[in-house]
Design an enzyme around this catalytic site. Sequence first.
Site, PDB file in Angstrom:
ATOM      1  N   GLU A 272       0.884  -1.178   0.000  1.00  0.00           N
ATOM      2  CA  GLU A 272       0.000   0.000   0.000  1.00  0.00           C
ATOM      3  C   GLU A 272       0.909   1.211   0.000  1.00  0.00           C
ATOM      4  O   GLU A 272       1.539   1.533   1.007  1.00  0.00           O
ATOM      5  CB  GLU A 272      -0.908  -0.040   1.230  1.00  0.00           C
ATOM      6  CG  GLU A 272      -1.806  -1.265   1.213  1.00  0.00           C
ATOM      7  CD  GLU A 272      -2.841  -1.307   2.330  1.00  0.00           C
ATOM      8  OE1 GLU A 272      -2.690  -0.567   3.321  1.00  0.00           O
ATOM      9  OE2 GLU A 272      -3.789  -2.093   2.209  1.00  0.00           O
ATOM     10  N   CYS A 306      -2.468   9.149   2.858  1.00  0.00           N
ATOM     11  CA  CYS A 306      -2.145   8.653   1.512  1.00  0.00           C
ATOM     12  C   CYS A 306      -3.292   8.883   0.539  1.00  0.00           C
ATOM     13  O   CYS A 306      -3.091   9.015  -0.658  1.00  0.00           O
ATOM     14  CB  CYS A 306      -1.826   7.172   1.569  1.00  0.00           C
ATOM     15  SG  CYS A 306      -3.204   6.199   2.187  1.00  0.00           S
TER      16      CYS A 306
HETATM   17  P1  NAD Z   1       8.441   5.088   4.251  1.00  0.00           P
HETATM   18  O1  NAD Z   1       8.380   4.255   3.034  1.00  0.00           O
HETATM   19  O2  NAD Z   1       9.558   6.034   4.402  1.00  0.00           O
HETATM   20  O3  NAD Z   1       8.483   4.178   5.561  1.00  0.00           O
HETATM   21  C1  NAD Z   1       7.500   3.215   5.822  1.00  0.00           C
HETATM   22  C2  NAD Z   1       8.098   2.128   6.675  1.00  0.00           C
HETATM   23  O4  NAD Z   1       9.078   1.431   5.920  1.00  0.00           O
HETATM   24  C3  NAD Z   1       8.798   2.633   7.924  1.00  0.00           C
HETATM   25  O5  NAD Z   1       8.539   1.757   8.985  1.00  0.00           O
HETATM   26  C4  NAD Z   1      10.267   2.582   7.517  1.00  0.00           C
HETATM   27  O6  NAD Z   1      11.161   2.471   8.595  1.00  0.00           O
HETATM   28  C5  NAD Z   1      10.273   1.329   6.669  1.00  0.00           C
HETATM   29  N1  NAD Z   1      11.387   1.229   5.732  1.00  0.00           N
HETATM   30  C6  NAD Z   1      12.035   2.230   5.088  1.00  0.00           C
HETATM   31  N2  NAD Z   1      12.994   1.726   4.288  1.00  0.00           N
HETATM   32  C7  NAD Z   1      12.945   0.377   4.423  1.00  0.00           C
HETATM   33  C8  NAD Z   1      13.703  -0.698   3.864  1.00  0.00           C
HETATM   34  N3  NAD Z   1      14.686  -0.497   2.988  1.00  0.00           N
HETATM   35  N4  NAD Z   1      13.395  -1.951   4.231  1.00  0.00           N
HETATM   36  C9  NAD Z   1      12.391  -2.179   5.116  1.00  0.00           C
HETATM   37  N5  NAD Z   1      11.660  -1.200   5.698  1.00  0.00           N
HETATM   38  C10 NAD Z   1      11.930   0.064   5.345  1.00  0.00           C
HETATM   39  O7  NAD Z   1       7.024   5.822   4.343  1.00  0.00           O
HETATM   40  P2  NAD Z   1       6.556   6.895   5.420  1.00  0.00           P
HETATM   41  O8  NAD Z   1       7.321   8.157   5.171  1.00  0.00           O
HETATM   42  O9  NAD Z   1       6.595   6.284   6.762  1.00  0.00           O
HETATM   43  O10 NAD Z   1       5.019   7.103   5.028  1.00  0.00           O
HETATM   44  C11 NAD Z   1       4.590   8.008   4.075  1.00  0.00           C
HETATM   45  C12 NAD Z   1       4.331   7.301   2.763  1.00  0.00           C
HETATM   46  O11 NAD Z   1       3.421   6.232   2.995  1.00  0.00           O
HETATM   47  C13 NAD Z   1       3.651   8.162   1.709  1.00  0.00           C
HETATM   48  O12 NAD Z   1       4.206   7.885   0.463  1.00  0.00           O
HETATM   49  C14 NAD Z   1       2.210   7.705   1.735  1.00  0.00           C
HETATM   50  O13 NAD Z   1       1.483   7.917   0.555  1.00  0.00           O
HETATM   51  C15 NAD Z   1       2.381   6.258   2.020  1.00  0.00           C
HETATM   52  N6  NAD Z   1       1.162   5.694   2.611  1.00  0.00           N
HETATM   53  C16 NAD Z   1       0.388   4.859   1.850  1.00  0.00           C
HETATM   54  C17 NAD Z   1      -0.792   4.329   2.373  1.00  0.00           C
HETATM   55  C18 NAD Z   1      -1.684   3.417   1.576  1.00  0.00           C
HETATM   56  O14 NAD Z   1      -2.574   2.809   2.168  1.00  0.00           O
HETATM   57  N7  NAD Z   1      -1.504   3.302   0.281  1.00  0.00           N
HETATM   58  C19 NAD Z   1      -1.156   4.646   3.678  1.00  0.00           C
HETATM   59  C20 NAD Z   1      -0.344   5.509   4.426  1.00  0.00           C
HETATM   60  C21 NAD Z   1       0.829   6.021   3.877  1.00  0.00           C
HETATM   61  O1  6OD Z   2      -8.764   3.315   6.251  1.00  0.00           O
HETATM   62  C1  6OD Z   2      -7.937   2.439   5.993  1.00  0.00           C
HETATM   63  O2  6OD Z   2      -8.164   1.238   6.172  1.00  0.00           O
HETATM   64  C2  6OD Z   2      -6.638   2.819   5.449  1.00  0.00           C
HETATM   65  N1  6OD Z   2      -5.813   1.806   5.128  1.00  0.00           N
HETATM   66  C3  6OD Z   2      -6.320   4.115   5.320  1.00  0.00           C
HETATM   67  C4  6OD Z   2      -5.115   4.603   4.788  1.00  0.00           C
HETATM   68  C5  6OD Z   2      -4.791   5.892   4.918  1.00  0.00           C
HETATM   69  C6  6OD Z   2      -3.564   6.410   4.421  1.00  0.00           C
HETATM   70  O3  6OD Z   2      -2.949   7.312   4.908  1.00  0.00           O
END
Ligand code: NAD
Ligand code: 6OD
Length: 504
Positions: A272, A306
């Site tokens: 995700e 997100c």
């Molecule tokens: P990130 O990718 O920097 O980090 C997410 C997690 O991955 C953290 O726990 C981090 O420590 C870990 N991580 C980083 N590098 C890694 C590696 N090489 N191996 C294993 N783990 C690793 O993301 P973030 O800054 O924490 O979150 C923001 C991002 O998340 C935005 O791009 C946002 O759109 C996305 N997001 C997506 C959803 C969704 O449901 N699609 C939901 C929330 C956030």
């Molecule tokens: O509502 C949810 O289940 C979900 N996964 C939300 C994600 C939000 C992203 O920032």
Amino acid sequence: MSLAQELEPQAQAGTRFRVDEVMHFINGAYTAGTSGRTFDNINPVTGEKTGIIHEALKPEVDAAVTAARQALRGPWGKLSLAQRTNLLHAVADEINRRFDDFLEAEILDTGKPRSLASHIDIPRGAANFKVFADTVKNAPTEAFEFDTPDGNGALNYAVRKPKGVIAVISPWNLPLLLMTWKVGPALACGNTVVVKPSEETPRTTALLGEVMNAVGVPPGVFNVVNGFGPNSAGAYLTEHPGVDGITFTGETRTGEIITQAAAIGLRHVSMECGGKNPGIVFADCDIEKAIEGTMRSVFANCGQVCLGTERVYVERPIFDDFVARLKAGAEGLKLGRPDAPGTNLGPAISAEHQQKILSYYELAKEEGATVITGGGIPEMPDDLKGGAWVEPTILTGLSEDARVVKEEVFGPVCHIQPFDTEDEAIAMANDTRYGLAAAIWTENLTRAHRVAPRLDVGIVWINSWFLRDLRTAFGGAKHSGIGREGGVHGFEFYTELSNICIKL
Ligand code: NAD
Ligand code: 6OD
């Protein structure tokens, strides 16, 4: 001496969650581990240090994966479906009983307004356990009868089995909600988990360990290791051969790295990832509703959702009115401490993320944007000046190929573009490498039904945003992810489907 035994003395020493010293939770006990490495936990509201976090390296990850594997074979794997799902209901009830502890921990890590965390993060953190326990209890499996030459026939039926040890890698924006969104279905399906929460927001995940112990979830079912990504807990966990599947929420680039790690051993992933979500506002919308919804979708959680809208397309006849109303809304937001009356905008998660958002504000100016409001650091009182504050920002006037229109900022900012025809709006909305979510604002339902399926995204909201029914499929197209979670859709990832064929 085994690694698990080596960790035992520390585990004995710290069997309670501590807000100022976040430990790993391995095999039912808190432990500092053996790495000797810690890092600071910073309050984004003030920039002050609020505690330390122990960092897990290979030994801690090994111990957590070993504990998770043993628990699969042990009491957890032997529970009946009813016993398992009852335990998950008890987990939800215990989170609700300790609501205030979770709320304080989440607010301290994220700085988000109390009103937001108490309405979304913590209640959903609990609900994720109940909904998926009930889903698993009520889901049928398939059966097929077929004819055989001897006339007796055969019967096929499917059984769902847990996949095994699931690694859960979670982000910082909705820490408890997004972690339990994966731990809930993973445990409901009978797996065990090792969670690596974001290094920015580890507290509510750590606190969940106490809940698991309190309700009698067997040791080793829920494990937590803290640390960073590369050369730290995240990489060691996702590369670990004892992990059977990896479910990840975070940036697309991180998702790509983890997917590469998962290729060794052909391990299943659920991804995700990021978004650059469009909102399409037609002239026939209810403008009050459209403004209210777009205010939330752009600015809620300081734009760190997100699913948030970063690109708004507005039909030309109402463009000026829409921009003026959104500007008034943005300028009416109240930035401040999570508990201050009326606060509805918190800080960015960290000084680093604040700088990323501000760099996009500068880039927008360089790319020729008109800054309708915001575009910098807000004037804050002296006690908050060290926090990661950014102004809510509205931009117009950029071309559709500007970087600020193409790249995910993940902050309280949107670009608003006028359009003249439905086809033009759809084409612009789809012109992105991402495909997570979209919002459509129109009172013409025929139009809404016509436009929604033409958007290349996993989720479309019509006249709403972030309205969640947990039985529905959730996930992204294109660079926004792989697979769907939610309802029965997560079974694809969290279970191994086995077909049994009986010759009758
Ligand atoms: P990130 O990718 O920097 O980090 C997410 C997690 O991955 C953290 O726990 C981090 O420590 C870990 N991580 C980083 N590098 C890694 C590696 N090489 N191996 C294993 N783990 C690793 O993301 P973030 O800054 O924490 O979150 C923001 C991002 O998340 C935005 O791009 C946002 O759109 C996305 N997001 C997506 C959803 C969704 O449901 N699609 C939901 C929330 C956030
Ligand atoms: O509502 C949810 O289940 C979900 N996964 C939300 C994600 C939000 C992203 O920032």
